[in-house]
Design an enzyme around this catalytic site. Sequence first.
Site, short mmCIF file in Angstrom:
data_model
loop_
_atom_site.label_atom_id
_atom_site.label_comp_id
_atom_site.label_asym_id
_atom_site.label_seq_id
_atom_site.Cartn_x
_atom_site.Cartn_y
_atom_site.Cartn_z
N SER A 149 0.85 -1.19 0.00
CA SER A 149 0.00 0.00 0.00
C SER A 149 0.88 1.24 0.00
O SER A 149 2.00 1.21 0.53
CB SER A 149 -0.88 0.01 1.26
OG SER A 149 -1.53 1.27 1.40
N TYR A 162 -1.83 -0.44 10.35
CA TYR A 162 -1.92 -0.71 8.90
C TYR A 162 -0.63 -0.27 8.22
O TYR A 162 -0.05 -1.01 7.41
CB TYR A 162 -3.13 0.01 8.31
CG TYR A 162 -3.42 -0.36 6.87
CD1 TYR A 162 -4.17 -1.49 6.55
CD2 TYR A 162 -2.95 0.42 5.82
CE1 TYR A 162 -4.43 -1.84 5.22
CE2 TYR A 162 -3.20 0.08 4.49
CZ TYR A 162 -3.95 -1.04 4.19
OH TYR A 162 -4.21 -1.38 2.88
N1 LIG Z 1 -8.89 -0.97 -1.78
C1 LIG Z 1 -7.87 -0.12 -1.67
O1 LIG Z 1 -8.02 1.11 -1.88
C2 LIG Z 1 -6.51 -0.64 -1.30
C3 LIG Z 1 -5.43 0.26 -1.30
C4 LIG Z 1 -4.18 -0.20 -0.96
C5 LIG Z 1 -3.99 -1.53 -0.65
N2 LIG Z 1 -5.05 -2.39 -0.65
C6 LIG Z 1 -4.79 -3.79 -0.30
O2 LIG Z 1 -5.34 -4.63 -1.31
C7 LIG Z 1 -5.54 -5.93 -0.75
C8 LIG Z 1 -6.90 -6.44 -1.19
O3 LIG Z 1 -7.91 -5.69 -0.54
P1 LIG Z 1 -9.23 -5.18 -1.25
O4 LIG Z 1 -9.14 -3.71 -1.30
O5 LIG Z 1 -9.48 -5.94 -2.49
O6 LIG Z 1 -10.31 -5.50 -0.09
P2 LIG Z 1 -11.42 -6.64 0.06
O7 LIG Z 1 -11.90 -6.51 1.45
O8 LIG Z 1 -12.42 -6.52 -1.04
O9 LIG Z 1 -10.60 -8.00 -0.12
C9 LIG Z 1 -9.77 -8.50 0.90
C10 LIG Z 1 -10.05 -9.99 1.07
O10 LIG Z 1 -9.14 -10.50 2.07
C11 LIG Z 1 -9.87 -11.45 2.83
N3 LIG Z 1 -9.25 -11.69 4.13
C12 LIG Z 1 -9.28 -10.90 5.24
N4 LIG Z 1 -8.66 -11.50 6.26
C13 LIG Z 1 -8.23 -12.70 5.80
C14 LIG Z 1 -7.53 -13.78 6.40
N5 LIG Z 1 -7.15 -13.75 7.69
N6 LIG Z 1 -7.25 -14.87 5.65
C15 LIG Z 1 -7.65 -14.93 4.35
N7 LIG Z 1 -8.32 -13.93 3.73
C16 LIG Z 1 -8.62 -12.84 4.45
C17 LIG Z 1 -11.25 -10.83 2.98
O11 LIG Z 1 -12.21 -11.81 3.38
C18 LIG Z 1 -11.48 -10.27 1.58
O12 LIG Z 1 -12.12 -11.22 0.75
C19 LIG Z 1 -5.36 -5.79 0.75
O13 LIG Z 1 -4.09 -6.28 1.11
C20 LIG Z 1 -5.43 -4.29 0.97
O14 LIG Z 1 -4.73 -3.89 2.13
C21 LIG Z 1 -6.29 -1.98 -0.98
#
Ligand SMILES: NC(=O)c1ccc[n+]([C@@H]2O[C@H](COP(=O)([O-])OP(=O)(O)OC[C@H]3O[C@@H](n4cnc5c(N)ncnc54)[C@H](O)[C@@H]3O)[C@@H](O)[C@H]2O)c1
Length: 283
Positions: A149, A162
Amino acid sequence: MTDLNDIIKPSNVAVITGGASGIGLAAAKHFAAAGMSVAIADLGGDRLAKAAEELKAISGEEHVMAIETDVSDKQALAALERAVIQRFGRVHVLMNNAGIGPETSIFSADSGWDAILGVNLMGVVNGTRAFGPNMLAHGEPGLIINTGSKQGITTPPGNPAYNVSKSGVKVFTEALQHELRNTEGGKISAHLLIPGFVFTGLTKGDRAEKPAAAWTSEQTVDFMIESIKKGDFYILCPDNDVARPVDERRMAWAMGDIIENRPPLSRWHPDYADKFKAFLEGK
Ligand SMILES: NC(=O)c1ccc[n+]([C@@H]2O[C@H](COP(=O)([O-])OP(=O)(O)OC[C@H]3O[C@@H](n4cnc5c(N)ncnc54)[C@H](O)[C@@H]3O)[C@@H](O)[C@H]2O)c1
């Protein structure tokens, strides 16, 4: 440079943690559409089952696995690796992507720290350590993509756990790529995915509609694929609000805190507000 056509192709195998939602699901769909066998690992429940159905509709039942996995549990990731190898033989793409973002603060009594570090950081370490050795051993080219991130680089105030977790993902993935490129005969490369603002389960809150500033998960995955094609390690995604030059200046300013001996997080320090603004404008 990595030729993605040798990796993202029918008969090859992708494993995506956090693959039941958001960026992970979009990546799983991309790999499935390319004919790969895909294993998604996520917390159980309806979401995982529904995601598996969506993937089966793309590539067929025999090419999809959905495995309930808590990535913060080392044993669960070892079991996931065994299950995928047993069913699909070998793994070519590992995307350590599961992430959570509960609120934390430095002194709060809640347990957000353990949860965030366990999932966001140790999930990536556990996944890499569980899958990496066999990915290297089979000798075919492959990728390990870890989702970091911008908050792990510019570390804005707000959610310290985070930031610490994602900063750890950056450092771990850099060390991983150094290790991989110095492994004789190794054909696996590591990549750090740095999403911008993406409208997903993590960020949507009460909103039904994607805010104008956000990218979709699909845009993010398309950008990821194009970047890996070019050989990029740092996959620094823009969004509809923040273009790359702004990110570059924010990152340079953050590093400048050390070089210029400013207070930490000086970007948010009132004494530096004007200086940062001028720096951002290239003055
Ligand atoms: N959405 C954003 O703006 C953004 C920005 C920067 C980084 N990210 C990162 O992108 C990645 C994906 O997130 P997203 O935005 O698609 O969110 P999301 O919530 O749609 O997807 C995340 C998934 O991770 C799963 N998860 C959570 N805890 C878990 C565990 N202990 N074991 C297995 N699975 C688990 C959740 O059930 C979910 O399906 C994350 O690492 C997040 O930190 C997202």
